[in-house]
Design a protein around this motif. Structure first.
Motif, PDB file in Angstrom:
ATOM      1  N   SER A  37       0.700  -1.224  -0.037  1.00 40.76           N
ATOM      2  CA  SER A  37      -0.090  -0.120  -0.161  1.00 40.76           C
ATOM      3  C   SER A  37       0.915   1.414   0.035  1.00 40.76           C
ATOM      4  O   SER A  37       0.743   2.010  -0.888  1.00 40.76           O
ATOM      5  N   ARG A  38       1.695   1.502   0.915  1.00 38.82           N
ATOM      6  CA  ARG A  38       2.603   2.581   1.095  1.00 38.82           C
ATOM      7  C   ARG A  38       4.120   2.448   1.565  1.00 38.82           C
ATOM      8  O   ARG A  38       4.052   1.348   2.239  1.00 38.82           O
ATOM      9  N   THR A 103       4.092  -3.532  -6.293  1.00 42.59           N
ATOM     10  CA  THR A 103       2.579  -3.692  -5.740  1.00 42.59           C
ATOM     11  C   THR A 103       2.109  -4.871  -5.164  1.00 42.59           C
ATOM     12  O   THR A 103       1.114  -4.633  -4.301  1.00 42.59           O
ATOM     13  N   SER A 340       4.263  13.512  -0.343  1.00 46.33           N
ATOM     14  CA  SER A 340       3.539  12.329  -0.859  1.00 46.33           C
ATOM     15  C   SER A 340       3.731  12.018  -2.279  1.00 46.33           C
ATOM     16  O   SER A 340       3.449  13.353  -3.025  1.00 46.33           O
ATOM     17  N   HIS A 341       3.927  11.019  -2.793  1.00 48.60           N
ATOM     18  CA  HIS A 341       3.945  10.548  -4.385  1.00 48.60           C
ATOM     19  C   HIS A 341       3.094   9.417  -4.349  1.00 48.60           C
ATOM     20  O   HIS A 341       2.604   8.493  -3.544  1.00 48.60           O
ATOM     21  N   ALA A 342       2.478   9.133  -5.885  1.00 47.33           N
ATOM     22  CA  ALA A 342       1.644   8.153  -6.224  1.00 47.33           C
ATOM     23  C   ALA A 342       2.039   7.376  -7.087  1.00 47.33           C
ATOM     24  O   ALA A 342       2.565   7.995  -8.390  1.00 47.33           O
ATOM     25  N   GLY A 343       2.416   6.176  -7.262  1.00 44.70           N
ATOM     26  CA  GLY A 343       2.825   5.189  -8.225  1.00 44.70           C
ATOM     27  C   GLY A 343       4.138   4.919  -8.299  1.00 44.70           C
ATOM     28  O   GLY A 343       5.134   5.619  -7.885  1.00 44.70           O
ATOM     29  N   ALA A 346       6.507   7.309 -10.191  1.00 48.15           N
ATOM     30  CA  ALA A 346       7.120   8.304  -8.810  1.00 48.15           C
ATOM     31  C   ALA A 346       8.249   7.634  -8.155  1.00 48.15           C
ATOM     32  O   ALA A 346       9.139   8.442  -7.613  1.00 48.15           O
ATOM     33  N   VAL A 367       5.559   6.884  -0.827  1.00 48.25           N
ATOM     34  CA  VAL A 367       5.026   6.524  -2.084  1.00 48.25           C
ATOM     35  C   VAL A 367       3.818   5.749  -1.854  1.00 48.25           C
ATOM     36  O   VAL A 367       3.795   4.427  -1.147  1.00 48.25           O
ATOM     37  N   SER A 368       2.829   6.130  -2.319  1.00 47.28           N
ATOM     38  CA  SER A 368       1.261   5.324  -2.297  1.00 47.28           C
ATOM     39  C   SER A 368       1.305   4.418  -3.541  1.00 47.28           C
ATOM     40  O   SER A 368       1.410   4.773  -4.605  1.00 47.28           O
ATOM     41  N   LEU A 369       1.142   3.035  -3.342  1.00 49.03           N
ATOM     42  CA  LEU A 369       0.963   2.023  -4.669  1.00 49.03           C
ATOM     43  C   LEU A 369      -0.220   1.675  -4.622  1.00 49.03           C
ATOM     44  O   LEU A 369      -0.377   0.862  -5.465  1.00 49.03           O
ATOM     45  N   ASP A 370      -1.261   2.064  -4.053  1.00 46.26           N
ATOM     46  CA  ASP A 370      -2.905   1.663  -3.944  1.00 46.26           C
ATOM     47  C   ASP A 370      -3.480   1.959  -5.428  1.00 46.26           C
ATOM     48  O   ASP A 370      -3.062   3.173  -5.898  1.00 46.26           O
TER      49      ASP A 370
END
Length: 370
Positions: A37-38, A103, A340-343, A346, A367-370
């Motif tokens: 998730s993160r 992921t 915060s970053h997403a993906g 990133a 980093v959020s991977l959701d």
């Protein structure tokens, strides 16, 4: 989602990465699939990668790719169970631990308990046990939902800080009157200083660059800060203990030559600089004073587990970690600005920035991977 996405890192050029995908496998009995998730991605992760092939550490071995060049960099964070064939590891449960920058991860949970589980995947059994343990958030006394970012960013570093401070106290600072800490603006360095800031019998001196001096002074955990260019201005007669977070051969050499026999202990506790300067043995120079030794937190954890018992070690660490997080996130004077970053993309860009030293010491990246 029917496929996993992973960030592969060039083990020889850490700023070079590629994004790989693979289908999610059918689970076998005894396996669980977790969705990551993160993750916190920091200089600490660059250190893991730089030490990836070191026999004592073997960070590249935790999440093998089958590729010689491309490896998976590990990071700390949170994941949730998507599927499980293991009793006591239920779909929807959230765990904190050591993950690839990816992921998904298929695991083989063993030693399942109210606290969590260990990953019993065969290749991990010969690796450092501390990295194979996964903590349920529901039974983690130090977990706070609102502090997830700080736990990811600080806990893996602060365990080193906490146990290093304990190691120094346990050895009466080897007779030193002064502790000098290089890369004083790094989180592990100032975490160590935080743990020792109530000691009135030892002077805490932070070595830092001119650019980071104001930040280090503002922390309040060091008695003083000194620019790298001013090392020789320090009193060479004071019994001194050097804690090296920079991994910089030139700085280490200057410390040893300046203090000579007044240097009572020299330990290497990790690198806050780029991987080119990370090896403790890259210099063939014979240094005056004590030979630099590598400090490895799990060794002190093992000792304290025997001295105090694991429950007391955990209690003391949790208490210190909660106090540290409260200090770091103090709204009047925060020590970390969470970014915060997403993906996965990133994450790739962030790794390149970290390797190149383009990240400010006050920043903490999640980093959020959701």
């Amino acid at each position: 989602m029917h496929e996993a996405t992973s960030l592969y890192t060039d083990r020889h050029q850490l700023d070079q990465s590629l994004i790989a995908t693979s289908p999610l496998p059918e689970l076998k009995e005894g396996e669980a699939l977790l969705r990551i998730s993160r993750l916190a991605i920091t200089t600490n992760n660059i250190t893991y990668a730089a030490f990836g092939d070191t026999p004592h550490l073997r960070y590249w071995s935790f999440f093998p790719t089958g590729e010689e060049r491309w490896r998976q960099m590990p990071a700390w964070g949170f994941a949730e169970v998507m599927e499980s064939t293991v009793e006591g590891v239920d779909v929807g449960e959230r765990f904190y631990g050591f993950w690839p920058v990816a992921t998904h991860l298929v695991m083989q949970p063993v030693r399942v308990s109210p606290r969590g589980f260990y990953d019993g995947t065969p290749h991990r059994l010969e690796l450092t046990s501390a990295y194979n343990q996964y903590q349920r958030i529901g039974t983690d006394a130090a977990y706070r939902a609102e502090d997830e970012a700080y736990q990811m960013l600080l806990r893996p570093l602060f365990i080193t800080s906490f146990m290093l401070a304990d190691f120094l106290e346990d050895n009466d600072f080897f007779g030193a009157d002064q502790v000098i800490i290089s890369s004083a603006s790094s989180k592990t360095a100032y975490g160590t200083a935080f743990c020792l800031e109530d000691r009135n019998d030892i002077t805490m001196t932070g070595l830092t660059s001119a650019a980071n001096k104001a930040f280090v002074d503002g922390l309040g955990s060091y008695d003083r800060s000194v620019d790298y260019g001013d090392i020789e201005s320090l009193d060479p007669e004071v019994p001194t203990l050097y804690v090296d977070f920079s991994g910089n051969d030139e700085v280490r050499s200057r410390i040893h030559h300046h203090f000579g026999t007044a240097l009572v202990h020299s330990c290497y506790a990790g690198s806050a600089h780029s991987h080119e300067h990370i090896s403790t043995s890259s210099s063939t120079e014979t240094l005056p004073g004590p030979a630099p030794v590598f400090y490895f937190a799990p060794d002190q954890i093992k000792k304290r587990n025997a001295d105090w018992g694991p429950a007391e070690v955990t209690r003391r660490f949790n208490e210190a970690q909660l106090a540290f997080i409260q200090r770091v996130k103090n709204p009047q004077h925060p020590w970390i600005d969470v970014k915060s970053h997403a993906g996965i993309e990133a994450a790739r860009d962030l790794v390149a920035d970290l390797v190149a030293g383009r990240v400010e010491p006050r920043e903490g990246h999640v980093v959020s991977l959701d």
